[in-house]
Each structure stands twice: as C-alpha cells, then as structure tokens.
Scaffold this active site. Structure first.
Site, PDB file in Angstrom:
ATOM      1  N   GLN B 128       0.689  -1.040   0.029  1.00 44.10           N
ATOM      2  CA  GLN B 128       0.138  -0.050  -0.140  1.00 44.10           C
ATOM      3  C   GLN B 128       0.935   1.335  -0.076  1.00 44.10           C
ATOM      4  O   GLN B 128       1.624   1.515   1.138  1.00 44.10           O
ATOM      5  CB  GLN B 128      -0.943  -0.077   1.267  1.00 44.10           C
ATOM      6  N   GLY B 129       0.819   1.903  -1.159  1.00 42.49           N
ATOM      7  CA  GLY B 129       1.665   3.149  -1.178  1.00 42.49           C
ATOM      8  C   GLY B 129       0.827   4.290  -1.055  1.00 42.49           C
ATOM      9  O   GLY B 129       0.436   5.066  -2.261  1.00 42.49           O
ATOM     10  N   SER B 131       0.932   6.617   2.381  1.00 39.62           N
ATOM     11  CA  SER B 131       1.630   7.603   3.059  1.00 39.62           C
ATOM     12  C   SER B 131       2.881   8.074   2.493  1.00 39.62           C
ATOM     13  O   SER B 131       3.534   7.371   1.767  1.00 39.62           O
ATOM     14  CB  SER B 131       2.063   6.890   4.459  1.00 39.62           C
ATOM     15  N   SER B 163       4.615  -1.161   3.856  1.00 36.18           N
ATOM     16  CA  SER B 163       4.759  -2.314   4.370  1.00 36.18           C
ATOM     17  C   SER B 163       5.076  -3.534   3.186  1.00 36.18           C
ATOM     18  O   SER B 163       4.144  -3.503   2.372  1.00 36.18           O
ATOM     19  CB  SER B 163       3.564  -3.001   5.261  1.00 36.18           C
ATOM     20  N   GLU B 246     -10.321  -1.880   5.228  1.00 35.51           N
ATOM     21  CA  GLU B 246      -9.188  -1.882   6.030  1.00 35.51           C
ATOM     22  C   GLU B 246      -9.689  -2.089   7.702  1.00 35.51           C
ATOM     23  O   GLU B 246      -9.215  -2.784   8.365  1.00 35.51           O
ATOM     24  CB  GLU B 246      -7.959  -0.894   6.003  1.00 35.51           C
TER      25      GLU B 246
END
Ligand SMILES: Cc1cc2nc3c(=O)[nH]c(=O)nc-3n(C[C@H](O)[C@H](O)[C@H](O)COP(=O)(O)OP(=O)(O)OC[C@H]3O[C@@H](n4cnc5c(N)ncnc54)[C@H](O)[C@@H]3O)c2cc1C
Lengths: 349, 384
Positions: B128-129, B131, B163, B246
């Site tokens: 997941q990009g 932030s 992550s 999420e």
C-alpha cells in the site's frame, strides 16, 4: 447470528422510553431531586401496569412472559431516565412477593452492605438488621448502611489463588431464575423500621454470592446512564460557543465525546451479549465495562459542560452520583475481576 | 438479539475445522519474522492451500472469484483459523483486504480478470503506497506527482512506511494528477508494478528490529493508464472504499489471538508465582472482560454488516480505537507477569509488546480515529 435487536425489541425499548419521557421527564427528575427520599407510588404502580416488573414473569402467572434481553432493554431505558427507586429488587421479586409484579408493593434488598429506599419500601429482602441511615450522596437514592457481619465478606474470592473454584466455574445459569434465594419477608413493612433498626427477615445474608441477574440489570442501568451522558455531552458541545465556534469543533472536546461513545458501544455489546448467554462470566464482564462507561461518561460529560457542569442545575451530577450508587450494589468490582481472572485458568470459555 | 448460529453456519464451521485438523500438521515451520522472502513464500503457500480447498476470498463477491460468504461465515472462518493456530494472512494482507476488494468494487472487467485471480491463488503480493513523508494523517495532501504521457502515467515522488514493499509485486499507489485542484480532488488510484524501472525500495528498520516497512522512491516510473482504478482525479473516493475494508474486519482474528495469549499469561503467572499478586490478578481479570467485550462488539458489528448487505459500517473506527489500546495493555500486563524477563527479546510476548506499539498509529492514528468518530458518528462540527 442476528445479534441486532429484533423489531419487537426495538419497539419495546422505544415504548419504555416514551413512557418514561412522558411520566418522568426532566421536570419530574428535578422535582424528585429537590424532594429527596420520597418515592412516587403512583409512578411505581404505572410501571407495574406497564409490565416493567412482571416483564419476565410467565404469562400463566400474570406476567408479560418476555426474557432477560427485553428486561435489559427496559432497564437500560430506566437508567437513561435516572428513574429512582429499588427497581431491580422489585423486578426480581415479581412472582415471589405479593404485589411486586403489579407495582403495588415496593421491594428493596440488602446488598453490598447497603439498602436503598429502606424506609419507603414495603418489603426488604435479605437481612437489614441494624441498618442505619446515611446521608446519601445521590439525592435520588436514600441509603442505609448495614453493619458488617463477621462471617460474610463479599469481596474475598473463594480461594482464587488455587485457580478455579468449582462453585463459580463458567457456564450458563440453569434457566433465568427470577430473583435470588435470599429470605423474603413480606411482613417486614417500612413502618416497622423506625430508624432502620427494627424487624428483619431471617434467611440468607446479603453478602452471599451476588445474584447474576441483579448484577446484569444494574449493568443495563449503567449502560443507559452512560449513553445518556454521552448524548448530553454531544448536545452541549454542538451548541455552546467559545472563540467564535461551537466547542465541539475543538479536538480536545471532540475526543472526550468520542471516547465516551467508544465506551458506551463496547459496554453495550457486552451487556446485550450477557443478556443472551446468561453466562456469569459474560455478566461479570458486562458489569465491569458498564460501570466504567457510566462513571467515566458522567465525568467527561461534566468536564465538557465546564462551569455549568459543576452546578446543581445541570443534570450531569445526578448521573455521576447514581453511577456511584450502582457500582456499590451487589458485589464489588474486585469480585468480578477475580471471577474473570479465575476463568483464565479454567479449561473452558 | 440472538447469538446462535444457523445449522448451515455450524456445518460450515465443522467442515472448516475438519479441514484445518487435516492440513495444519502438514505445514512447514513458520519462518523467522526477520526473513521477508521466506515469509512471503510461506504466506503465499498458505493462500494457495486455502484456494485449493475453496476458502480463498471467502468474503469477496462471487463474480470477483470469491465465495460470496456472509459476514457471519467470514467471522467463523477467522475465528476457527485463529483458534487452530493457522498462519495469519501476513504478506497477503493488502491484496486480500484492501486492493482486491477495491478492484472488485471499482475495477473494470479487464482489471478484475488481471489482478484478482493471482491474489486469490497466492501468486502475487500487494503493498500500500499511500503515506508520504509529508502526508500521513493528512493523507490528502500527498505530493507524489503523475502526468500523462501517451498510454502511461509518469510518476515521481516518494512513499514511506510501505509495509512488505521489498517483497511486493504490485502497489496500490495514490498520486496527484491535478496539482491545481483542491487537495481531495486531484488524486488518482493506480496499480503500479513494483519491478518497473525507476523504483527504489529502501527498507526501514522498525523499533522491533525488523524490516517490516520501507521507503519507496519513484523516479519517472511509467505506469500504464490501464492500471488506473476509477476515474482520473477520483482517487480519494476510491481510497475511502479501500479504507472501509481495512477497518472492517481486519482485526477479527487478532481478538481471538489476544484471548488465547491472555490465558497463556495467566498460566505463566501461576507457574512463576505472580498469580498471588492480587492487583496483577485483577488486572488480568479486567483484560478478560475487555477482550470478551471486544469479541461481542465484533459479533455486533458483523451482524450489523449482515443486515446492511455486507458493507462495513462506521463501527470499525469505534472498534479500532478500543482494540488498539487494549492490545497494548495486554502486552504491558504480559511484561508485568514476566518481571525482569520482559527485557529478554527471546521470551514470548516481548516482541509482540514492541509490535503492539504500532497499533495506535498504523491505519489511522487514535487521534484521527477519534476525529472520525466525533465528526461522522456523533455529528460534531469539523474543526481545524
Ligand atoms: C507498522 C506500520 C505500518 C504501516 N504500513 C503502511 C503501509 O503499508 N502503507 C501506507 O501507506 N502507510 C503505512 N503506515 C503509515 C500510517 O498510516 C501512518 O503512520 C499514520 O497514518 C500516521 O501518519 P504519520 O506517521 O505521518 O504521523 P503524523 O500524521 O505526522 O502524526 C503525528 C502525530 O500527530 C497526531 N496528529 C496528526 N494530525 C492530527 C490531527 N488532525 N489531530 C490530532 N492529532 C493529529 C497523530 O495522531 C500523531 O500522534 C504504516 C505505519 C506503521 C506504524
């Protein structure tokens, strides 16, 4: 799994809320607070007619024939309205004490070293020998203190260090029994208790293992009180302005409100689940969470109200004081902690 | 109010248990938490087993290759796999819980056909990009730029705290496609291949000593326009879809795990004598109440989702707030049970205690969750 409320349950809850709003609204609450120690008998009978006390009594015995979940919803509403009187004791006495189910007889119980509404009650369950009045912190709940009996100490858990005691292992109660087994003395009238020192019933001591249903109904009242203080805080935060905007726009205030809701919703799930399972451990957990939600909810509500919160005028203090009274009912929180701790070493759950 | 399960649900549970009993003993030992490539292989292997047994994407819609299970069945699945000690979703987390459901809900038929099966079969890992160094809580202020060049977007900027970036095949990437629009309006959601030229992944060491997340530098990376999910500049809405997944059921299995840990803690306390300490014992009892309540809250939220057609509600934020703190309290209590041994990283729970520190930060900090609860549930005014 349909853990959500059924339509009938929603309707029941709404019905009780409407009844209480009409019969014991804000004005009545303030009037009662200014007239401490007087129980509204007419209201008590109206509650009886509405089936509040006979809710779980079988229809064959003249009751409404509903279950513990419905009783919990009704008591949540009572807690929300800050309805005064020994509601739990009278509800538990329905079917056992004449007139309790209909609201003609007011029944109170000696529990946790205290008796609520002793002089206004017609019947006292448990041993109230030597009860002396105290100046109750809650203007809506007159209290008597019981002398400590040497052999019974409710806060000491039976041999917790040895792990699980067989008497309090996990599991479902054998049916939902209305009321505990404490001695009933229909003859003990309020009039016989000048100074709170006269006639008492023999039989089991109030410091026996607490009746889980009484604990749960008290938790339901706490839940209702907690939910209401959350609402009151939010209403105030939306309307009160400082620095040119509603105080609810400030994060410090917002977070107090959010935490209040989180506690309410967590306690709600625990209380409702306990009503379904009637598992003593679920009930102990529900009680701990509901007490916490009620106490901290009332405090945060008071804080959100600022100086107004410290006045007699704002209702918040009444919620906080009642929450204090309820935490002292039946066993202490430590008893529940120990019960849940012992469960961790058991094979089940 | 009913907490009982239907005969079909009980049968589902029984069959799942039977299958778990059969396959779990055949699994290889779990790799060390520090060895990411080995963990990737392990997690994908487990996903493949789920796929072969018909349990992959249980909660995904059927037309996306999932099983279209009810929220209650999904709850049973998470409860049983955790109780049986089955592997955690691990590296498959983003693919199964975020990117997959988002593409299933918002993607074109071609996009669904391209990306969903490999996630379900355990062939591709997503990261997941979202932030960036200067856009965390204020995610919408992200600055990684993308501009059109023929059939590609050209992307430059950097992401952080990503992550599993080191071992991921794809990245759900948020980019700014219109720098002149208000900040929520100029964002686009892209599927970026992690092997594209111009991507540099620099692992970051966590306070637990592991390389769980990374910084990702993007230098004129070409991402085909075909990888855009949703319309150009409509990425914020797509992102909200992603985040609702999420916060929905992501923590269910973990609550079950925490309840198990609590029992282990009590046994350890009895073994080492700490159980005789009344305040500590009461603290463990209180945590028992807490996790029982969190489990009930999970059941409440799941049965609510069932009534509203499977859409995770705002209850997710309430749950996340309470759970993330309870988990930290659990491992703080563990430290008290361990005494001086709580300083020994080789002891159980010590590493978990360190990991638990991320729970009040990742997936939206507690402060941000409280804002969400106050504004979206309680209706308090938006502030600055
Ligand atoms: C273990 C871990 C894994 C992660 N994995 C990923 C991942 O895979 N992909 C990804 O995109 N991101 C990931 N993140 C990033 C995570 O989402 C962010 O760390 C988080 O949203 C907070 O942003 P930040 O770190 O920039 O903190 P900041 O936003 O700088 O916040 C710092 C502090 O300020 C407070 N604060 C900020 N704004 C406000 C406000 N408006 N009101 C009140 N308080 C405020 C915060 O609560 C916090 O206490 C991960 C983070 C962790 C810890």
């Amino acid at each position: 799994m349909h853990f959500q409320l059924t339509d009938d349950q929603r309707a029941l809850k709404a019905g009780v809320r409407a009844l209480l709003a009409g019969r014991f609204g804000r004005e009545a609450l303030r009037a009662a607070a200014d007239r401490p120690g007087v129980l509204d008998r007419a209201l008590w009978r109206e509650l009886g007619e509405a089936g509040f006390f006979a809710l779980r009594l079988p229809e064959a015995e003249g009751g409404v024939g509903l279950g513990l979940p419905e009783a919990v919803l009704a008591f949540e509403e009572a807690g929300r309205a800050l309805l005064p009187g020994p509601l739990v004791a009278t509800h538990l006495a329905a079917g056992e004490v004449a007139g309790a189910a209909t609201g003609e007889t007011v029944v109170t119980a000696a529990s946790g070293g205290l008796v609520e509404w002793l002089t206004e009650a017609d019947v006292v369950r448990g041993d109230a020998t030597g009860a002396v009045p105290l100046v109750s912190v809650d203007p809506l709940t007159p209290l008597h203190r019981l002398p400590r009996s040497p052999e019974a100490s409710p806060d000491v858990f039976p041999d917790a260090s040895a792990g699980v005691s067989p008497g309090i292992s996990a599991g479902v109660l054998p049916g939902v029994s209305p009321g505990g087994s404490a001695g009933v003395s229909p003859s003990t009238s309020a009039g016989a208790l000048p100074g709170g020192s006269a006639g008492v019933s023999p039989g089991a001591s109030a410091d026996d293992e607490p009746d889980p249903v009484a604990v749960l109904l008290t938790a339901a009242e706490q839940l209702g009180g907690a939910a209401r203080t959350c609402e009151l805080a939010v209403e105030y935060a939306r309307t009160r302005k400082q620095f040119g905007q509603p105080i609810g726009a400030f994060q410090a205030v917002k977070h107090l409100c959010a935490q209040s809701l989180v506690r309410v919703e967590t306690a709600r799930a625990a209380v409702y689940a306990a009503a379904v399972t009637v598992d003593p451990l679920d009930i102990a957990a529900a009680r701990l969470l509901a007490d916490d939600a009620a106490l901290r909810g009332a405090r945060d509500c008071l804080q959100v109200h600022g100086g107004m919160g410290f006045t007699w005028e704002a209702e918040t203090h009444l919620f906080l004081k009642r929450a204090w009274v309820r935490t002292q009912r039946m066993s202490s929180n430590t008893y529940s902690d120990e019960l849940l701790a012992a469960d961790l070493l058991s094979g089940v759950g | 109010m009913d907490l009982s399960y239907t005969p079909e649900e009980e049968e589902f549970r029984a069959r799942l248990r039977e299958w778990l009993d059969k396959v779990l003993p055949t699994l290889p030992p779990k790799p060390s938490p520090a060895d990411w490539p080995a963990r990737r292989a392990y997690d994908l292997g487990w996903q493949r087993m789920l796929y072969d047994a018909g349990y992959a994407g249980l909660h995904w819609p059927v037309d996306a290759g999932g099983r279209g299970a009810t929220p209650t069945q999904h709850l049973i699945f998470l409860e049983e796999t955790e109780n049986a000690g089955a592997p955690y979703v691990g590296a498959n987390f983003v693919g199964l819980l975020h990117a997959g459901p988002t593409i299933a809900a918002e993607g074109t038929p071609e996009q669904r056909a391209r990306w969903l099966p490999p996630v379900l079969r355990g062939e591709e890992v997503w990261c997941q990009g979202f932030s960036e160094p200067d856009a965390g809580s204020d995610l919408a202020s992200l600055r990684t730029r993308a501009w059109r060049d023929g059939d590609d977007y050209v992307v430059s900027g950097s992401k952080i705290w990503t992550s599993h970036a080191e071992v991921a095949d794809w990245c759900e990437l948020l980019v700014r496609t219109d720098p002149d629009a208000p900040k929520h309006k100029g964002i686009t959601w892209l599927a970026m291949p992690m092997d594209a030229p111009g991507i540099t992944v620099r692992p970051l060491r966590t306070l637990a000593g592991s390389n769980e997340f990374a910084e990702v530098f993007l230098d004129e990376v070409r991402v085909p326009v075909a990888g855009r999910v949703g319309a150009e500049n409509d990425g914020w809405r797509v992102t909200m879809v992603t985040l609702s997944f999420e916060r929905g059921t992501a923590f269910v299995g973990e609550v079950v795990a925490c309840r198990r840990v609590l029992r282990e803690l009590a046994r350890e306390a009895r073994r080492n004598g700490r159980w005789d300490d009344t305040p500590l014992r009461c603290r463990l009892g209180r945590l028992n109440a807490e996790f029982r309540a969190l489990w009930r809250l999970t059941q409440w939220n799941v049965s609510e989702a069932e009534q509203t057609g499977g859409v995770p509600g705002t209850g997710g934020s309430v749950f996340k707030l309470r759970y993330s703190h309870a988990r930290q309290e659990l491992y703080d209590a563990a430290a008290e049970v361990l005494g001086a041994d709580c300083l020994d990283l080789d002891r159980p729970w010590v590493l978990d205690r360190l990991s638990s520190l991320s729970y009040t930060i990742a997936a939206g900090t507690s402060q941000i969750q409280q804002n969400i609860v106050a504004e979206r549930i309680l209706g308090l005014p938006k502030g600055r």
